[in-house]
Design an enzyme around this catalytic site. Structure first.
Site, PDB file in Angstrom:
ATOM      1  N   TYR A   1      21.005  -4.238  18.776  1.00 26.20           N
ATOM      2  CA  TYR A   1      20.648  -2.887  19.216  1.00 26.20           C
ATOM      3  C   TYR A   1      19.830  -2.974  20.506  1.00 26.20           C
ATOM      4  CZ  TYR A   1      18.131   1.620  18.913  1.00 26.20           C
ATOM      5  OH  TYR A   1      17.574   2.847  19.169  1.00 26.20           O
TER       6      TYR A   1
ATOM      7  N   SER B   1      15.491   2.785  23.982  1.00 23.01           N
ATOM      8  CA  SER B   1      14.528   2.436  22.939  1.00 23.01           C
ATOM      9  C   SER B   1      13.576   1.368  23.459  1.00 23.01           C
ATOM     10  CB  SER B   1      15.287   1.894  21.726  1.00 23.01           C
ATOM     11  OG  SER B   1      14.397   1.260  20.831  1.00 23.01           O
TER      12      SER B   1
HETATM   13  N1  NAD Z   1      14.963   7.213  15.391  1.00 21.62           N
HETATM   14  C1  NAD Z   1      14.212   6.349  16.067  1.00 21.62           C
HETATM   15  O1  NAD Z   1      13.144   5.881  15.603  1.00 21.62           O
HETATM   16  C2  NAD Z   1      14.634   5.932  17.453  1.00 21.62           C
HETATM   17  C3  NAD Z   1      13.830   5.038  18.146  1.00 21.62           C
HETATM   18  C4  NAD Z   1      14.194   4.647  19.425  1.00 21.62           C
HETATM   19  C5  NAD Z   1      15.352   5.155  19.988  1.00 21.62           C
HETATM   20  N2  NAD Z   1      16.133   6.004  19.285  1.00 21.62           N
HETATM   21  C6  NAD Z   1      17.366   6.496  19.912  1.00 21.62           C
HETATM   22  O2  NAD Z   1      17.291   7.922  20.016  1.00 21.62           O
HETATM   23  C7  NAD Z   1      18.601   8.469  19.916  1.00 21.62           C
HETATM   24  C8  NAD Z   1      18.630   9.501  18.803  1.00 21.62           C
HETATM   25  O3  NAD Z   1      18.166   8.890  17.606  1.00 21.62           O
HETATM   26  P1  NAD Z   1      18.084   9.684  16.220  1.00 21.62           P
HETATM   27  O4  NAD Z   1      17.061   8.985  15.405  1.00 21.62           O
HETATM   28  O5  NAD Z   1      17.973  11.135  16.471  1.00 21.62           O
HETATM   29  O6  NAD Z   1      19.543   9.325  15.635  1.00 21.62           O
HETATM   30  P2  NAD Z   1      20.337   9.998  14.437  1.00 21.62           P
HETATM   31  O7  NAD Z   1      21.133   8.905  13.809  1.00 21.62           O
HETATM   32  O8  NAD Z   1      19.469  10.841  13.574  1.00 21.62           O
HETATM   33  O9  NAD Z   1      21.333  10.991  15.199  1.00 21.62           O
HETATM   34  C9  NAD Z   1      22.305  10.520  16.071  1.00 21.62           C
HETATM   35  C10 NAD Z   1      23.424  11.520  16.151  1.00 21.62           C
HETATM   36  O10 NAD Z   1      24.421  10.930  17.008  1.00 21.62           O
HETATM   37  C11 NAD Z   1      25.681  11.099  16.421  1.00 21.62           C
HETATM   38  N3  NAD Z   1      26.544  10.014  16.858  1.00 21.62           N
HETATM   39  C12 NAD Z   1      26.522   8.738  16.447  1.00 21.62           C
HETATM   40  N4  NAD Z   1      27.501   8.034  17.030  1.00 21.62           N
HETATM   41  C13 NAD Z   1      28.165   8.905  17.828  1.00 21.62           C
HETATM   42  C14 NAD Z   1      29.271   8.776  18.675  1.00 21.62           C
HETATM   43  N5  NAD Z   1      29.937   7.608  18.795  1.00 21.62           N
HETATM   44  N6  NAD Z   1      29.685   9.858  19.376  1.00 21.62           N
HETATM   45  C15 NAD Z   1      29.042  11.046  19.249  1.00 21.62           C
HETATM   46  N7  NAD Z   1      27.992  11.229  18.431  1.00 21.62           N
HETATM   47  C16 NAD Z   1      27.554  10.165  17.740  1.00 21.62           C
HETATM   48  C17 NAD Z   1      25.439  11.073  14.914  1.00 21.62           C
HETATM   49  O11 NAD Z   1      26.469  11.725  14.198  1.00 21.62           O
HETATM   50  C18 NAD Z   1      24.091  11.772  14.789  1.00 21.62           C
HETATM   51  O12 NAD Z   1      24.221  13.154  14.552  1.00 21.62           O
HETATM   52  C19 NAD Z   1      19.540   7.292  19.688  1.00 21.62           C
HETATM   53  O13 NAD Z   1      20.087   6.867  20.908  1.00 21.62           O
HETATM   54  C20 NAD Z   1      18.629   6.237  19.114  1.00 21.62           C
HETATM   55  O14 NAD Z   1      19.145   4.933  19.310  1.00 21.62           O
HETATM   56  C21 NAD Z   1      15.799   6.416  18.027  1.00 21.62           C
END
Ligand code: NAD
Length: 253
Positions: free
Chosen positions: A161, A147
Site C-alpha cells: 500500500y 497516505s
Molecule cells: N482510512 C484511513 O485511515 C486512511 C489513511 C490514509 C489514507 N487513506 C486514503 O484515503 C482514501 C479514502 O479512504 P477511506 O478510509 O475513506 O476508504 P473507504 O474504503 O472507506 O472508501 C473508499 C471508497 O472507494 C471506493 N472504491 C474502491 N476501489 C474503487 C475503484 N477501483 N474505483 C472506484 N471506487 C473505488 C469504495 O467502494 C469506497 O466507497 C483512500 O485513498 C485511502 O487509501 C485512508
C-alpha cells in the site's frame, strides 16, 4: 473566499468515508460534483445527501482501474453536464474491507498488483481522462489522496500500500511541474489515521493507535474536505507540487 461556483468536480471513491466528506464540502462551496464509486449504490447515497442539502451532484459509478471505462464515462459526463475543473483522486484500498496488513516477505507477487492498480494506476487513469481538457481551458485542480504510508516506513505490513501511495505522491509532483504553465495545480494530501466510523467500520487497530496522535483524535472526512476546498479554489493557484500531511500532528518521518 474559496468559492467554487461555476466549477465542476470529479471525486473518486466518494460513496463513503473521506470521499463523501470531500464531495459534500466541494458541493457546499458551489461546485457541481460528479460522485464516483465502484459501488453504484454508495455513489447514489452521497448524491442524495448533497442534493438534499441544496447542492448539485451526479452519480458517476465506474472502476478507476478500468482505463477504458474511466475515459468513456468522463467523456460522456463532460459532454452531458460540464467539463471538469477539479479532480480529487480519493479512491483507494488502504482501509477497505478485508485488507489485512501483511509483511512483505509473507506476500506473493499476485498480492502486489491490486495495490498499485487502484492507488497508482487509478490515479493515472482519471488524471489522463481530464488533463487534456484542463490544459486546453488553462485551468485545473488535481488533488490526490495519498497516505503517510507513502512517506514514512511502518513495521506492521503495509509496504505494498505504501509503495503505491508513494508512487502517487511522486507522480503528482511531476504532473505539477509538467503542467504548471497550463494553469494546472496538482497536490497530494498524505492522510494519517482516519476514523473508521466514517466508512461504516467499527473499532479496529486504529483506535488503539489513535492514542498517540498529538491532537488527540482520529481524522474526520470534513478535515480533508476543507483542505480540498482550499486547494481547489482560485486562491490556491500558487500552490502546486506539494504534499501536505494531514494527520493531527503524528510523526512525519
Ligand atoms: N482510512 C484511513 O485511515 C486512511 C489513511 C490514509 C489514507 N487513506 C486514503 O484515503 C482514501 C479514502 O479512504 P477511506 O478510509 O475513506 O476508504 P473507504 O474504503 O472507506 O472508501 C473508499 C471508497 O472507494 C471506493 N472504491 C474502491 N476501489 C474503487 C475503484 N477501483 N474505483 C472506484 N471506487 C473505488 C469504495 O467502494 C469506497 O466507497 C483512500 O485513498 C485511502 O487509501 C485512508
Amino acid at each position: 473566499m474559496f468559492e467554487l461556483d461555476g466549477r465542476t468536480a470529479l471525486v473518486t471513491g466518494a460513496g463513503q468515508g473521506v470521499g463523501t466528506g470531500i464531495a459534500v464540502a466541494l458541493a457546499r462551496q458551489g461546485a457541481v460534483v460528479a460522485v464516483n464509486d465502484i459501488v453504484a449504490e454508495r455513489a447514489a447515497e452521497t448524491v442524495a445527501s448533497i442534493t438534499e442539502a441544496g447542492g448539485t451532484a451526479y452519480a458517476l459509478p465506474f472502476d478507476v482501474t478500468d482505463r477504458t471505462a474511466v475515459a468513456s464515462e468522463v467523456r460522456a459526463f463532460e459532454r452531458r453536464v460540464a467539463p471538469f475543473d477539479i479532480l480529487v483522486n480519493n479512491a483507494g484500498n488502504g482501509g477497505a474491507e478485508g485488507f489485512r496488513p501483511t509483511k512483505f516477505r509473507d506476500t506473493e507477487p499476485a498480492d502486489w498488483q491490486r495495490f498499485a492498480d487502484v492507488n497508482l494506476f487509478g490515479v493515472m487513469n482519471t488524471t489522463r481522462a481530464v488533463l487534456d481538457g484542463m490544459c486546453a481551458r488553462r485551468h485545473g485542480r488535481i488533488i490526490t489522496i495519498a497516505s503517510g504510508a507513502g512517506i514514512t516506513g511502518a513495521s506492521f505490513g503495509i509496504s505494498l500500500y505504501g509503495a503505491a501511495k508513494g508512487g502517487a505522491i511522486a507522480f503528482t509532483r511531476h504532473l505539477a511541474m509538467e503542467n504548471a504553465r497550463d494553469g494546472i495545480t496538482a497536490n497530494t494530501l498524505a492522510l494519517g489515521l482516519m476514523d473508521p466510523a466514517a466508512s461504516g467500520r467499527t473499532a479496529s487497530v486504529t483506535t488503539e493507535m489513535a492514542k498517540g496522535i498529538p491532537v488527540g483524535r482520529l481524522g474526520r472526512p470534513e478535515d480533508i474536505g476543507a483542505t480540498c476546498v482550499f486547494l481547489a479554489s482560485r486562491e490556491a493557484e500558487w500552490i502546486t507540487g506539494q504534499t501536505w500531511q494531514l494527520n493531527g500532528g503524528a510523526p512525519t518521518s
